[in-house]
Design an enzyme around this catalytic site. Structure first.
Site, PDB file in Angstrom:
ATOM      1  N   MET A 188       0.823  -1.208   0.000  1.00  0.00           N
ATOM      2  CA  MET A 188       0.000   0.000   0.000  1.00  0.00           C
ATOM      3  C   MET A 188       0.863   1.267   0.000  1.00  0.00           C
ATOM      4  O   MET A 188       0.561   2.243  -0.704  1.00  0.00           O
ATOM      5  CB  MET A 188      -0.920   0.004   1.215  1.00  0.00           C
ATOM      6  CG  MET A 188      -2.025  -1.033   1.166  1.00  0.00           C
ATOM      7  SD  MET A 188      -3.194  -0.776  -0.192  1.00  0.00           S
ATOM      8  CE  MET A 188      -2.629  -2.007  -1.380  1.00  0.00           C
ATOM      9  N   HIS A 189       1.954   1.277   0.763  1.00  0.00           N
ATOM     10  CA  HIS A 189       2.848   2.432   0.737  1.00  0.00           C
ATOM     11  C   HIS A 189       3.497   2.591  -0.633  1.00  0.00           C
ATOM     12  O   HIS A 189       3.679   3.718  -1.125  1.00  0.00           O
ATOM     13  CB  HIS A 189       3.912   2.295   1.823  1.00  0.00           C
ATOM     14  CG  HIS A 189       3.438   2.602   3.203  1.00  0.00           C
ATOM     15  ND1 HIS A 189       2.730   1.703   3.973  1.00  0.00           N
ATOM     16  CD2 HIS A 189       3.544   3.729   3.968  1.00  0.00           C
ATOM     17  CE1 HIS A 189       2.436   2.247   5.136  1.00  0.00           C
ATOM     18  NE2 HIS A 189       2.917   3.475   5.164  1.00  0.00           N
ATOM     19  N   GLU A 190       3.857   1.471  -1.254  1.00  0.00           N
ATOM     20  CA  GLU A 190       4.479   1.541  -2.571  1.00  0.00           C
ATOM     21  C   GLU A 190       3.501   2.055  -3.618  1.00  0.00           C
ATOM     22  O   GLU A 190       3.885   2.814  -4.521  1.00  0.00           O
ATOM     23  CB  GLU A 190       5.001   0.153  -2.963  1.00  0.00           C
ATOM     24  CG  GLU A 190       5.931   0.151  -4.151  1.00  0.00           C
ATOM     25  CD  GLU A 190       7.260   0.824  -3.866  1.00  0.00           C
ATOM     26  OE1 GLU A 190       7.915   1.250  -4.836  1.00  0.00           O
ATOM     27  OE2 GLU A 190       7.631   0.938  -2.680  1.00  0.00           O
TER      28      GLU A 190
END
Length: 640
Positions: free
Chosen positions: A632-634
């Site tokens: 999700m951060h990526e």
């Protein structure tokens, strides 16, 4: 003669009546004694049958139900106190205030077996009574009235508190005492004690309020003023004087400074040249043998040096690259309103598209609440709606949005909506499967500062409830949230001003430090034919390290503290713990658990424990949690 005979008969009858009266009095006395004896036996039996308050204290391991670590769920050693139908745990026996307190009325204790202690190594298989070989687990839960006569293994419970201990005898003792505490909490004596405790707390609050009103107002940045009560003048008594004390001392005897501020005019006769200066053996202040010192001055000096050095860095950047504030309107052109097509406004278009997915989630849940669809089909539609929200936004950003900032903002809010839609669907599925009494008892036991009225499913399936959850600073849905009393307007104004200041600082650092150095890096790469050398990595890494650190800290404070508190204040959302003390983390696991509690709670509730319930080990479930978080951060950072 006849008169004498009559008189004798009357005397004889009177004597018989007196004897009869005495006999009746003796029988009455005996009956009273028998009655008193039986009454005493009855009261003794009632006293034996009536539960008495129990008290016990000691250390136990408490299960942290909202925590994920590298090894799975965590057990933390806590000091537990059981007293008068209440159980509370403290950080240690030195703490004065409990971290959590639970009333045992309507509760019960349950034996949850044991688990082997993997660090306990002895040859052979140890017995259950071997201290330290096993962790013996038990929990306290809300007793379900409708399932009171069922067997324990058939009751689906939600533990309020779960403890463990390395001793089977200690576990048995705790369970026995907690059971007695639960029995006492169900009596009228417990309610009377609760009322008396509430009255005492109310009296103390009124007393503190009256004292606070009588105190002078404290100024900002100063210590609070002391409050002195009325002094009662004692009666006149003889004053005692210690032996050897000289009487009739003058006021100058108590003076600690010279009368004259001029040092040359001070009388030096009281300070002879032979006065000893060295009076005891003592180490230097910075040596290891010295007592504990206060290094606040060094800390202030380091802050000054840090501020001056960073200001010099910014001034050098302005001297080399010039002032970049004139490019403000060019960098914000993607937010400007013009005559372009609708897809030229990605943030506005994205927020309009969000309403479609929100309304679809409401329609699906409304149909499920009316039992017009089977549960599996409704949950499938919820999953399709939530995943379509995320996938479509990723495709739109990747294909049509050229501005990285606009794409990152849009993806950030789409990921938040994706997590909220999944939580909304999964939580309502659980509400449909359980009874209303279980939900109300769980909320009233675990959640404080609730509104006076608590909805029960399907009363929560409304447009206003869903939109409140969408705007609320949380990712995990529940049927009722802690609420504050009112909206503090001046608090909102203060937070908004802080948010504007932080945004301005972030833009200044980006335009003045980060952007020029990245442009210079591109030029240097062109001279080296795109070859990234170790010298370039070290040089530009050092140039951008300080600015990136400031940007990250400003982003954290601006969003997790200022922006989320603004939304929480406007919505009267009571739980404002959006982060914990991550700056004191000693490992990576603690840092990821503390710096973003809304995401952590969502991962614990909707990803980690479902994986564990499906049979995965705690280690594998923890790795999958970190994998999902990394993906999700990526997506948010790299895709735009």
């Amino acid at each position: 003669m006849a008169l004498l005979l009559g008189q004798g008969k009357r005397d004889k009858r009177g004597d018989e009546l007196q004897v009869r009266i005495k006999e009746l009095e003796a029988k009455l006395k005996k009956a009273k004694e028998e009655l008193a004896k039986h009454s005493g036996e009855i009261s003794t039996s009632a006293a034996q049958l009536s539960p008495a308050p129990v008290s016990h204290k000691g250390y136990l391991y408490r299960w942290l139900d909202r925590t994920i670590g590298w090894g799975g769920t965590k057990w933390s050693l806590r000091f537990v106190s059981l007293e008068r139908g209440r159980i509370a745990y403290f950080g240690s026996h030195r703490d004065a205030d409990p971290r959590y307190m639970l009333g045992l009325r309507g509760c019960a204790v349950r034996d949850e077996g044991y688990k082997p202690n993997k660090r306990f190594k002895i040859p052979g298989t140890p017995s259950l009574t071997t201290p330290g070989a096993y962790f013996h687990v038990f929990c306290i839960y809300t007793r379900a009235i409708q399932n009171f006569e069922d067997e324990d293994d058939e009751i689906e419970i939600s533990p309020l508190l779960r403890f463990s201990t390395a001793s089977l005898a200690e576990k048995t003792q705790w369970m026995t005492l907690i059971s007695e505490g639960c029995a006492y909490a169900d009596t009228d004596a417990f309610l009377e004690g609760e009322r008396a405790l509430q009255e005492e707390e109310e009296r103390q609050r009124e007393q503190q309020l009256s004292m606070a009103n009588a105190m002078p107002q404290a100024k900002r940045g100063t210590l609070p003023p002391l409050y002195f009560g009325k002094v009662v003048t004692p009666a006149a008594t003889l004053k005692r004087t210690p032996s050897g004390l000289k009487l009739q001392r003058k006021s100058s005897f108590y003076r600690t400074k010279a009368k004259d501020s001029n040092a040359e005019l001070v009388d030096k006769s009281g300070y002879p040249p032979s006065k000893p200066m060295h009076r005891e053996a003592a180490p230097s202040y910075l040596s290891e043998e010295a007592p504990v010192q206060n290094y606040r001055g060094f800390f202030n000096l380091m802050v000054i040096i840090l501020a001056v050095s960073h200001l010099r860095l910014i001034l050098d950047t302005i001297k080399i690259h010039g002032l970049f504030l004139d490019s403000l309107m060019d960098n914000l052109s993607s937010f400007a309103v013009s005559d372009n097509k609708l897809h030229e406004y990605p943030i506005l278009t994205g927020f309009l598209a969000m309403q479609v997915f929100i309304l679809l989630a409401y329609v699906i849940e409304n149909v499920l609440s009316r039992q017009l669809l089977p549960n599996w089909l409704g949950m499938l539609l919820h999953q399709v709606n939530a995943h379509a929200c995320l996938l479509l936004s990723c495709g739109v950003v990747y294909l049509y949005v050229d501005d990285p900032l606009s794409g990152a903002i849009l993806l950030f809010h789409m990921v938040i909506l994706w997590m909220k839609l999944l939580s909304y669907a999964l939580a309502n599925e659980d509400y449909r499967a359980c009874s209303d009494d279980d939900h109300i008892s769980t909320l009233q036991t675990l959640v404080k500062d609730l509104d006076t009225t608590v909805n029960v499913y399907p009363g929560n399936v409304t447009i206003s409830d869903l939109y409140y959850f969408w705007f609320a600073p949380t990712l995990t849905y529940q049927i009722a949230f802690p609420r504050s009393d009112r909206i503090r307007v001046w608090k909102v104004i203060s937070l908004v001003l802080r948010f504007i200041l932080i945004f301005s600082l972030m833009y200044f650092l980006t335009a003045q430090v980060v952007t020029p150095n990245l442009r210079q890096l591109v030029k240097d790469l062109e001279t080296t034919d795109g070859k990234l050398t170790l010298d370039l990595i070290a040089e530009y890494g050092m140039r951008l390290a300080i600015a990136n650190t400031y940007l990250w800290l400003l982003m954290f404070y601006g969003y997790f503290h200022v922006f989320l508190n603004i939304t929480g204040e406007l919505l009267r959302f009571g739980d404002r713990v959006f982060y914990k003390d991550w700056w004191n983390s000693s490992d990576v696991s603690s840092y990821w658990r503390l710096w973003n509690t809304p995401v952590h709670y969502w991962l614990v509730r909707h990803w980690y424990f479902p994986l564990v319930r499906r049979g995965l080990s705690k280690t594998i479930a923890t790795l999958l949690v970190f994998f999902l978080s990394a993906v999700m951060h990526e997506v948010i950072i790299s895709l735009p």
